[in-house]
Scaffold this active site. Structure first.
Site, PDB file in Angstrom:
ATOM      1  N   ARG A  37       0.803  -1.223   0.000  1.00  0.00           N
ATOM      2  CA  ARG A  37       0.000   0.000   0.000  1.00  0.00           C
ATOM      3  C   ARG A  37       0.835   1.271   0.000  1.00  0.00           C
ATOM      4  O   ARG A  37       0.347   2.323  -0.389  1.00  0.00           O
ATOM      5  CB  ARG A  37      -0.939  -0.005   1.215  1.00  0.00           C
ATOM      6  CG  ARG A  37      -2.033  -1.054   1.128  1.00  0.00           C
ATOM      7  CD  ARG A  37      -2.956  -1.009   2.319  1.00  0.00           C
ATOM      8  NE  ARG A  37      -2.285  -1.362   3.566  1.00  0.00           N
ATOM      9  CZ  ARG A  37      -2.886  -1.454   4.742  1.00  0.00           C
ATOM     10  NH1 ARG A  37      -4.187  -1.193   4.838  1.00  0.00           N
ATOM     11  NH2 ARG A  37      -2.206  -1.797   5.823  1.00  0.00           N
ATOM     12  N   ASP A  58      -3.983  -2.273  -2.784  1.00  0.00           N
ATOM     13  CA  ASP A  58      -4.500  -2.872  -1.564  1.00  0.00           C
ATOM     14  C   ASP A  58      -5.079  -4.239  -1.928  1.00  0.00           C
ATOM     15  O   ASP A  58      -5.941  -4.328  -2.808  1.00  0.00           O
ATOM     16  CB  ASP A  58      -5.581  -1.955  -0.978  1.00  0.00           C
ATOM     17  CG  ASP A  58      -6.040  -2.384   0.401  1.00  0.00           C
ATOM     18  OD1 ASP A  58      -6.049  -3.597   0.683  1.00  0.00           O
ATOM     19  OD2 ASP A  58      -6.404  -1.506   1.199  1.00  0.00           O
ATOM     20  N   VAL A  59      -4.629  -5.285  -1.247  1.00  0.00           N
ATOM     21  CA  VAL A  59      -5.083  -6.643  -1.604  1.00  0.00           C
ATOM     22  C   VAL A  59      -6.566  -6.849  -1.337  1.00  0.00           C
ATOM     23  O   VAL A  59      -7.152  -7.821  -1.819  1.00  0.00           O
ATOM     24  CB  VAL A  59      -4.259  -7.726  -0.889  1.00  0.00           C
ATOM     25  CG1 VAL A  59      -2.828  -7.729  -1.377  1.00  0.00           C
ATOM     26  CG2 VAL A  59      -4.336  -7.563   0.630  1.00  0.00           C
ATOM     27  N   ASN A  85       1.259 -12.459   1.889  1.00  0.00           N
ATOM     28  CA  ASN A  85       1.914 -12.042   3.125  1.00  0.00           C
ATOM     29  C   ASN A  85       1.236 -10.840   3.779  1.00  0.00           C
ATOM     30  O   ASN A  85       1.379 -10.631   4.985  1.00  0.00           O
ATOM     31  CB  ASN A  85       3.383 -11.692   2.839  1.00  0.00           C
ATOM     32  CG  ASN A  85       4.046 -11.007   4.004  1.00  0.00           C
ATOM     33  OD1 ASN A  85       4.299 -11.603   5.043  1.00  0.00           O
ATOM     34  ND2 ASN A  85       4.336  -9.715   3.853  1.00  0.00           N
ATOM     35  N   TYR A 150      -8.317 -11.019  14.750  1.00  0.00           N
ATOM     36  CA  TYR A 150      -7.122 -11.459  14.015  1.00  0.00           C
ATOM     37  C   TYR A 150      -7.031 -12.979  14.001  1.00  0.00           C
ATOM     38  O   TYR A 150      -6.769 -13.591  12.951  1.00  0.00           O
ATOM     39  CB  TYR A 150      -5.888 -10.852  14.669  1.00  0.00           C
ATOM     40  CG  TYR A 150      -4.572 -11.225  14.043  1.00  0.00           C
ATOM     41  CD1 TYR A 150      -4.190 -10.710  12.810  1.00  0.00           C
ATOM     42  CD2 TYR A 150      -3.690 -12.087  14.693  1.00  0.00           C
ATOM     43  CE1 TYR A 150      -2.971 -11.041  12.236  1.00  0.00           C
ATOM     44  CE2 TYR A 150      -2.474 -12.427  14.130  1.00  0.00           C
ATOM     45  CZ  TYR A 150      -2.120 -11.902  12.903  1.00  0.00           C
ATOM     46  OH  TYR A 150      -0.906 -12.237  12.342  1.00  0.00           O
TER      47      TYR A 150
END
Length: 250
Positions: A37, A58-59, A85, A150
């Protein structure tokens, strides 16, 4: 797999683990597409590598990711290895997690992995063999206090990896995950700073809280994760693996 001239995608490549992976694969002769990013670190890293290009995206934005990968193919050809990753972690009590917090955790950590794998799959199917590797976490194998969002996202990554390993293994595509414990990266240093601020502990005491269950008594180094990536790229028998790198923590 001979890694010479393999076209590798590394997401979250600007710092920490992604940076170490890119440097290690560069040493082995790969053509590397870096995604992240923040443009500044990507410019600096790509200029230090022998055969690399970068794209800022941005993935979690599939359209932007697809556009970046289409441009990458024009220079380096189809991908044969994709390393998901990119990730982020925020510590927060479950009662204080907002819908936005939850969606952000799922977006970067789980949706980003899904997007990375699916956006490169057609390329890998065109090779005699391919590799999909997720940089997950020990949070994908167990729970952690104040890390429920998370941990849930990383558990999802592990489920995705195990399912795809069964689905794609017959097509000579291996799918694996690396699950590091606390790793010496800028993200970890930010976490340590937050512990210091919240508890008044000095850095040594803050670090000791994170290393309490670690038998080797130190953080994992990004280079150790990069070495594990190379192993999984070169090992056709490793499929559906969750490779735990945490010093032997229970």
């Amino acid at each position: 797999m001979d890694l010479t001239n393999q076209h590798v995608l590394v997401t979250g490549a600007g710092s920490g683990v992604g940076l170490a992976i890119a440097r290690q694969l560069d040493k082995l002769g790969c053509r590397i597409t870096l995604c992240g990013r923040n443009e500044g670190p990507l410019i600096e890293l790509s200029s230090s590598l022998d055969n690399a290009q970068y794209f800022t995206c941005d993935v979690t934005d599939r359209v932007a990711l697809d556009d970046a990968l289409n441009q990458a193919r024009q220079s380096f050809g189809p991908f044969s290895i994709a390393i998901a990753n990119a990730g982020s972690a925020e510590a927060r009590p479950f009662s204080k997690i907002s819908q936005q917090d939850w969606q952000q955790a799922m977006g970067v950590n789980l949706d980003g992995c899904f997007n990375t794998f699916q956006a490169t799959l057609s390329d890998l199917l065109g090779h005699s063999e391919g590799r999909l590797i997720a940089i997950a976490s020990t949070a994908g194998l167990r729970g952690y206090k104040y890390a429920s969002a998370y941990s849930a996202a990383k558990h999802g990554v592990i489920g995705l990896v195990k399912s795809l390993a069964i689905e794609l293994g017959p097509k000579n595509i291996t799918v694996n995950a690396i699950c590091p414990g606390f790793t010496n990266t800028p993200m970890l240093q930010r976490s340590i700073a937050k512990i210091m601020q919240a508890t008044g502990a000095d850095q040594a005491k803050a670090e000791s809280k994170l290393l309490l269950d670690n038998p080797i008594g130190r953080f994992i180094e990004p280079q150790e994760i990069a070495d594990a990536v190379v192993f999984l790229c070169q090992s056709p028998a490793s499929n559906g693996v969750t490779l735990k790198l945490d010093g032997g923590a229970p």
